[in-house]
Scaffold this motif. Structure first.
Motif, mmCIF file in Angstrom:
data_model
loop_
_atom_site.group_PDB
_atom_site.id
_atom_site.type_symbol
_atom_site.label_atom_id
_atom_site.label_comp_id
_atom_site.label_asym_id
_atom_site.label_seq_id
_atom_site.Cartn_x
_atom_site.Cartn_y
_atom_site.Cartn_z
ATOM 1 N N ASP A 73 0.800 -1.221 0.000
ATOM 2 C CA ASP A 73 0.000 0.000 0.000
ATOM 3 C C ASP A 73 0.837 1.277 0.000
ATOM 4 O O ASP A 73 0.297 2.377 -0.095
ATOM 5 C CB ASP A 73 -0.917 0.025 1.229
ATOM 6 C CG ASP A 73 -0.131 0.118 2.542
ATOM 7 O OD1 ASP A 73 1.030 -0.330 2.574
ATOM 8 O OD2 ASP A 73 -0.692 0.633 3.525
ATOM 9 N N ASN A 74 2.164 1.149 0.093
ATOM 10 C CA ASN A 74 3.012 2.326 0.307
ATOM 11 C C ASN A 74 3.072 3.279 -0.880
ATOM 12 O O ASN A 74 3.438 4.445 -0.728
ATOM 13 C CB ASN A 74 4.432 1.910 0.691
ATOM 14 C CG ASN A 74 4.525 1.300 2.077
ATOM 15 O OD1 ASN A 74 5.538 0.735 2.437
ATOM 16 N ND2 ASN A 74 3.461 1.383 2.866
ATOM 17 N N HIS A 103 -5.636 0.562 -2.645
ATOM 18 C CA HIS A 103 -5.144 -0.820 -2.648
ATOM 19 C C HIS A 103 -6.201 -1.793 -2.131
ATOM 20 O O HIS A 103 -6.300 -2.926 -2.630
ATOM 21 C CB HIS A 103 -3.850 -0.947 -1.833
ATOM 22 C CG HIS A 103 -3.992 -0.647 -0.383
ATOM 23 N ND1 HIS A 103 -4.228 0.621 0.100
ATOM 24 C CD2 HIS A 103 -3.943 -1.465 0.708
ATOM 25 C CE1 HIS A 103 -4.302 0.576 1.424
ATOM 26 N NE2 HIS A 103 -4.147 -0.672 1.813
ATOM 27 N N ASN A 104 -7.017 -1.367 -1.157
ATOM 28 C CA ASN A 104 -8.065 -2.241 -0.648
ATOM 29 C C ASN A 104 -9.225 -2.359 -1.626
ATOM 30 O O ASN A 104 -9.806 -3.445 -1.790
ATOM 31 C CB ASN A 104 -8.555 -1.746 0.717
ATOM 32 C CG ASN A 104 -7.538 -1.994 1.814
ATOM 33 O OD1 ASN A 104 -6.867 -3.022 1.827
ATOM 34 N ND2 ASN A 104 -7.403 -1.047 2.733
ATOM 35 N N GLN A 105 -9.585 -1.258 -2.287
ATOM 36 C CA GLN A 105 -10.621 -1.326 -3.309
ATOM 37 C C GLN A 105 -10.187 -2.255 -4.446
ATOM 38 O O GLN A 105 -10.998 -3.004 -4.988
ATOM 39 C CB GLN A 105 -10.915 0.071 -3.850
ATOM 40 C CG GLN A 105 -11.805 0.907 -2.936
ATOM 41 C CD GLN A 105 -13.202 0.348 -2.814
ATOM 42 O OE1 GLN A 105 -13.877 0.097 -3.809
ATOM 43 N NE2 GLN A 105 -13.634 0.122 -1.578
ATOM 44 N N THR A 156 -2.347 -7.586 4.756
ATOM 45 C CA THR A 156 -1.661 -8.353 3.708
ATOM 46 C C THR A 156 -1.955 -9.838 3.835
ATOM 47 O O THR A 156 -1.672 -10.602 2.908
ATOM 48 C CB THR A 156 -0.133 -8.140 3.767
ATOM 49 O OG1 THR A 156 0.317 -8.379 5.101
ATOM 50 C CG2 THR A 156 0.254 -6.750 3.336
ATOM 51 N N VAL A 157 -2.530 -10.252 4.962
ATOM 52 C CA VAL A 157 -2.936 -11.656 5.117
ATOM 53 C C VAL A 157 -3.931 -12.039 4.018
ATOM 54 O O VAL A 157 -4.011 -13.211 3.623
ATOM 55 C CB VAL A 157 -3.532 -11.903 6.519
ATOM 56 C CG1 VAL A 157 -4.163 -13.287 6.625
ATOM 57 C CG2 VAL A 157 -2.440 -11.757 7.580
ATOM 58 N N ASN A 158 -4.674 -11.075 3.493
ATOM 59 C CA ASN A 158 -5.563 -11.360 2.358
ATOM 60 C C ASN A 158 -4.766 -11.844 1.147
ATOM 61 O O ASN A 158 -5.227 -12.713 0.405
ATOM 62 C CB ASN A 158 -6.367 -10.114 1.983
ATOM 63 C CG ASN A 158 -7.613 -9.937 2.831
ATOM 64 O OD1 ASN A 158 -8.285 -10.909 3.162
ATOM 65 N ND2 ASN A 158 -7.931 -8.699 3.179
ATOM 66 N N ILE A 170 -2.141 -12.806 -8.955
ATOM 67 C CA ILE A 170 -1.650 -12.200 -10.200
ATOM 68 C C ILE A 170 -1.424 -10.700 -10.024
ATOM 69 O O ILE A 170 -0.408 -10.145 -10.438
ATOM 70 C CB ILE A 170 -2.651 -12.468 -11.351
ATOM 71 C CG1 ILE A 170 -2.716 -13.970 -11.659
ATOM 72 C CG2 ILE A 170 -2.259 -11.679 -12.598
ATOM 73 C CD1 ILE A 170 -3.861 -14.360 -12.588
ATOM 74 N N ASN A 171 -2.377 -10.026 -9.372
ATOM 75 C CA ASN A 171 -2.322 -8.567 -9.245
ATOM 76 C C ASN A 171 -1.341 -8.069 -8.197
ATOM 77 O O ASN A 171 -0.731 -7.006 -8.368
ATOM 78 C CB ASN A 171 -3.713 -8.016 -8.897
ATOM 79 C CG ASN A 171 -4.722 -8.227 -10.006
ATOM 80 O OD1 ASN A 171 -4.357 -8.518 -11.139
ATOM 81 N ND2 ASN A 171 -5.994 -8.114 -9.675
ATOM 82 N N GLU A 172 -1.182 -8.811 -7.083
ATOM 83 C CA GLU A 172 -0.498 -8.247 -5.921
ATOM 84 C C GLU A 172 0.844 -8.884 -5.567
ATOM 85 O O GLU A 172 1.658 -8.247 -4.910
ATOM 86 C CB GLU A 172 -1.416 -8.334 -4.688
ATOM 87 C CG GLU A 172 -2.812 -7.763 -4.879
ATOM 88 C CD GLU A 172 -2.816 -6.284 -5.246
ATOM 89 O OE1 GLU A 172 -1.828 -5.573 -4.940
ATOM 90 O OE2 GLU A 172 -3.820 -5.819 -5.832
#
Length: 342
Positions: A55-56, A278-280, A236-238, A320-322
């Motif tokens: 998220d930085n 980042h959450n959205q 980030t556990v997600n 894939i995205n993160e």
């Protein structure tokens, strides 16, 4: 003008040592990083901003000093840095995330050893709740009690709960304040001793900070790999749970009650997290069930227990995205690049 200002201490540092490359974990947006980079720039020493977290690039504001090079986790992060921090794309290298490397290697701990260590019942579903830092979320204990009560009342299918205490509970500057929290967690453990286990991080204190021991990494790896359902609060556990294709549930509400004798309100409303880019982005994959109240949480847990693979394809989008490229080898990639740039 701003980039020319820094305390004298940093000038002395560069006069004392011969330095080829300064590496920071931000774009000069963490405490003192910008001063270190500014002093290096004055001495014509190259600087590198290796991004610390996903998220930085969107939550830390404008760079305090633009580094010569940047390491981004993903192409998405690279584009955010270009757009929001005005850094030339040619200076940004997409490396992947070193902190996820170990998840792509075999775990040293077996499931049987994990269950034995935490005294878990193999005949019950294991729910893992990763608490949030207490400064930004004061409802951790209330959530634990709510889940345990729901299990006791059979509103949640045959389950047990294991909780990971967030390392920020051990922050030196607030440790005295948080002592009451640890007593609360232990009281909950005693009250629900048949269905609740709590994993307290093992750490070492220094004069200025705390350091987690290696076993913490193994514990977290085990918790993610061997639990049946993962519950967290915009963590980030997600991402880590998606790597293991675990059902992911995100808590998007705070409790009105307060266990504590002292005022421990959250620093801000949790909906601020919900609205962040980042959450959205991660919620938009629909690989995470976002819950707005206790009833939705119970329903999401039961659905995850019944149909654990229902959102697998959508969780794969999160990876894939993160996570980025060089899965399992990001640290080696970063190390090789540092040697070249220095």
């Amino acid at each position: 003008l701003i980039e020319s200002r820094y305390p004298k201490y940093y000038k002395n540092l560069f006069e004392k040592y011969t330095i080829d490359l300064v590496i920071c974990t931000s774009l000069g947006t963490f405490t003192n990083d910008d001063f270190l980079m500014r002093a290096a720039k004055k001495k014509n020493i190259k600087t590198l901003g290796a991004m610390l977290s996903w998220d930085n690039s969107t939550t830390r504001g404008y760079p305090g000093c633009k580094p010569n090079y940047v390491f981004a986790w993903t192409d998405t992060m690279k584009n955010e840095i270009k757009t929001l921090s005005d850094i030339d794309g040619n200076k940004i290298y997409v490396t992947g995330s070193a902190q996820f490397d170990h998840y792509f290697s075999d775990l040293e701990v077996s499931k049987k050893d994990f269950m034995t260590k935490f005294k878990l019942n193999e005949k019950m579903n294991t729910l893992f709740f990763a608490t949030r830092g207490p400064n930004t979320y004061a409802s951790n204990a209330e959530i634990i009690r709510e889940i345990c009560n729901s299990i006791r009342n059979k509103e949640i299918l045959n389950s047990q709960l294991i909780v990971r205490i967030h390392p920020l509970h051990y922050s030196n500057d607030k440790f005295e304040k948080y002592k009451i929290l640890f007593k609360t967690y232990r009281d909950l453990e005693h009250e629900f001793n048949d269905i609740l286990r709590i994993n307290y991080p093992v750490f070492e204190n220094s004069d200025t900070n705390f350091f987690l021991k290696k076993e913490n990494s193994l514990d977290l790896h085990s918790l993610i790999k061997y639990s049946d359902v993962i519950i967290n609060v915009f963590s980030t556990v997600n991402i880590e749970g998606a790597i293991f294709d675990k059902p992911l549930i995100n808590i998007n509400y705070q409790k009105n009650t307060n266990f504590y004798n002292k005022n421990m309100k959250s620093r801000y409303d949790i909906n601020i997290d919900f609205k962040q880019d980042h959450n959205q982005r991660i919620l938009s994959t629909e690989g995470i069930v976002n819950c707005w109240n206790d009833k939705e949480l119970n329903n999401a847990i039961n659905e995850a227990i019944k149909y654990p693979k229902k959102l697998s394809e959508k969780r794969n989008k999160i990876i894939i995205n993160e996570v980025g490229p060089n899965k399992g080898n990001a640290a080696k990639t970063i190390s090789n690049l540092i040697q070249k740039l220095a």
